[in-house]
Write a protein that holds these residues in place. Structure first.
Motif, PDB file in Angstrom:
ATOM      1  N   ALA A  21      62.182  67.660  40.175  1.00  0.00           N
ATOM      2  CA  ALA A  21      61.749  68.650  41.658  1.00  0.00           C
ATOM      3  C   ALA A  21      62.849  69.531  42.095  1.00  0.00           C
ATOM      4  O   ALA A  21      62.499  70.915  42.660  1.00  0.00           O
ATOM      5  CB  ALA A  21      61.185  67.653  43.062  1.00  0.00           C
ATOM      6  N   ALA A  22      64.328  69.158  41.746  1.00  0.00           N
ATOM      7  CA  ALA A  22      64.816  69.951  42.180  1.00  0.00           C
ATOM      8  C   ALA A  22      65.595  70.864  41.345  1.00  0.00           C
ATOM      9  O   ALA A  22      65.814  72.418  41.933  1.00  0.00           O
ATOM     10  CB  ALA A  22      66.481  68.861  41.950  1.00  0.00           C
ATOM     11  N   ALA A  23      65.034  70.862  40.528  1.00  0.00           N
ATOM     12  CA  ALA A  23      65.255  71.615  39.340  1.00  0.00           C
ATOM     13  C   ALA A  23      63.988  72.957  39.559  1.00  0.00           C
ATOM     14  O   ALA A  23      64.670  73.992  39.290  1.00  0.00           O
ATOM     15  CB  ALA A  23      65.411  71.670  37.811  1.00  0.00           C
ATOM     16  N   LEU A  24      62.719  72.718  39.823  1.00  0.00           N
ATOM     17  CA  LEU A  24      61.571  73.957  39.955  1.00  0.00           C
ATOM     18  C   LEU A  24      62.298  74.575  41.391  1.00  0.00           C
ATOM     19  O   LEU A  24      62.106  74.971  41.503  1.00  0.00           O
ATOM     20  CB  LEU A  24      60.692  72.410  40.299  1.00  0.00           C
ATOM     21  N   GLU A  25      62.773  73.133  42.566  1.00  0.00           N
ATOM     22  CA  GLU A  25      62.917  74.017  43.827  1.00  0.00           C
ATOM     23  C   GLU A  25      64.192  75.314  43.029  1.00  0.00           C
ATOM     24  O   GLU A  25      64.234  75.996  43.946  1.00  0.00           O
ATOM     25  CB  GLU A  25      63.493  72.893  44.925  1.00  0.00           C
ATOM     26  N   GLU A  62      63.547  78.941  43.931  1.00  0.00           N
ATOM     27  CA  GLU A  62      64.477  79.492  44.952  1.00  0.00           C
ATOM     28  C   GLU A  62      65.051  81.171  43.763  1.00  0.00           C
ATOM     29  O   GLU A  62      65.019  82.439  44.429  1.00  0.00           O
ATOM     30  CB  GLU A  62      65.082  79.110  45.163  1.00  0.00           C
ATOM     31  N   MET A  63      65.266  81.407  43.172  1.00  0.00           N
ATOM     32  CA  MET A  63      65.965  82.129  41.903  1.00  0.00           C
ATOM     33  C   MET A  63      65.326  83.470  41.874  1.00  0.00           C
ATOM     34  O   MET A  63      65.250  84.170  41.562  1.00  0.00           O
ATOM     35  CB  MET A  63      66.257  81.332  40.349  1.00  0.00           C
ATOM     36  N   ALA A  64      63.765  82.349  41.548  1.00  0.00           N
ATOM     37  CA  ALA A  64      62.437  83.756  41.217  1.00  0.00           C
ATOM     38  C   ALA A  64      62.391  84.733  42.191  1.00  0.00           C
ATOM     39  O   ALA A  64      61.481  85.548  42.114  1.00  0.00           O
ATOM     40  CB  ALA A  64      61.583  83.105  40.523  1.00  0.00           C
ATOM     41  N   ARG A  65      62.660  84.004  43.704  1.00  0.00           N
ATOM     42  CA  ARG A  65      62.517  85.175  45.241  1.00  0.00           C
ATOM     43  C   ARG A  65      63.411  85.827  45.329  1.00  0.00           C
ATOM     44  O   ARG A  65      63.062  86.049  46.469  1.00  0.00           O
ATOM     45  CB  ARG A  65      61.405  84.378  46.171  1.00  0.00           C
TER      46      ARG A  65
END
Length: 200
Positions: free
Chosen positions: A82-86, A90-93
């Motif tokens: 979940a932390a990696a996905l978050e 964030e990096m993608a945005r």
């Protein structure tokens, strides 16, 4: 707290009403006995899993402890994912240079602000900013110098805008800003401030 701070499983044979805050919140739910198991991650303990029984129980045996360790390990993996996905989201945005919203994130925010404006009947101003001649500046002084100009502009503009305004880098030298609750006159005034703070 002990399970969290020491990283070792704990067993509470009798919670009951007399335990007070030590038994919270399990005591309030009628739990009498509890076993507390830390969820370990690479950076330390992240959480504690608790199993409670309404009737007195002996300390958990090896089988129960093994099951809890397995469950805690699965929880740690889920938390890490979940932390990696978050972080990836964030990096993608986020624009990697200025750390402002990128075009995709700004378009999402714009859709939300438009819907909010329509629901509440409030004005919404949208501003577009660009740095003229950035390509020529890069050709003359190099891309590192151009990056410094972009960073300086983004930092100065962000300081001049309100907390509710969303500034984004939507292209190489192009920026956009949403200004909720702004009339045209107020937006022009806000827009003049970043324009007056252009670097170099």
């Amino acid at each position: 707290a002990r399970a969290f701070s020491t990283g070792r499983a704990e067993f509470t044979p009798a919670i009951g009403p007399a335990a007070g805050s030590a038994g919270w919140p399990l005591g309030e739910s009628g739990v009498d006995t509890a076993s507390w198991h830390p969820v370990r991650r690479s950076i330390g303990i992240r959480a504690v899993i608790v199993v409670g029984w309404r009737h007195p129980q002996p300390p958990p045996g090896d089988r129960m402890m093994g099951s809890m360790e397995l469950l805690a390990g699965e929880a740690a993996v889920a938390i890490d994912r979940a932390a990696a996905l978050e972080q990836l989201t964030e990096m993608a945005r986020t624009d990697p240079l200025t750390e402002l919203c990128n075009r995709r994130a700004w378009q999402d925010e714009l859709s939300r602000e438009l819907a909010r404006s329509e629901r509440g009947g409030q004005p919404l101003a949208i501003g577009l900013l660009d740095l003229d001649e950035l390509k020529s500046y890069n050709d003359r002084w190099g891309h590192a110098a151009g990056d410094r100009v972009l960073l300086t502009a983004a930092a100065r503009w962000r300081r001049r805008l309100r907390l509710t305004d969303i500034l984004a880098r939507i292209g190489g030298d192009e920026f956009a800003v949403t200004m909720p609750g702004c009339t045209l006159e107020q937006a022009v005034g806000l827009g003049d401030q970043p324009r007056a703070r252009l670097p170099d």
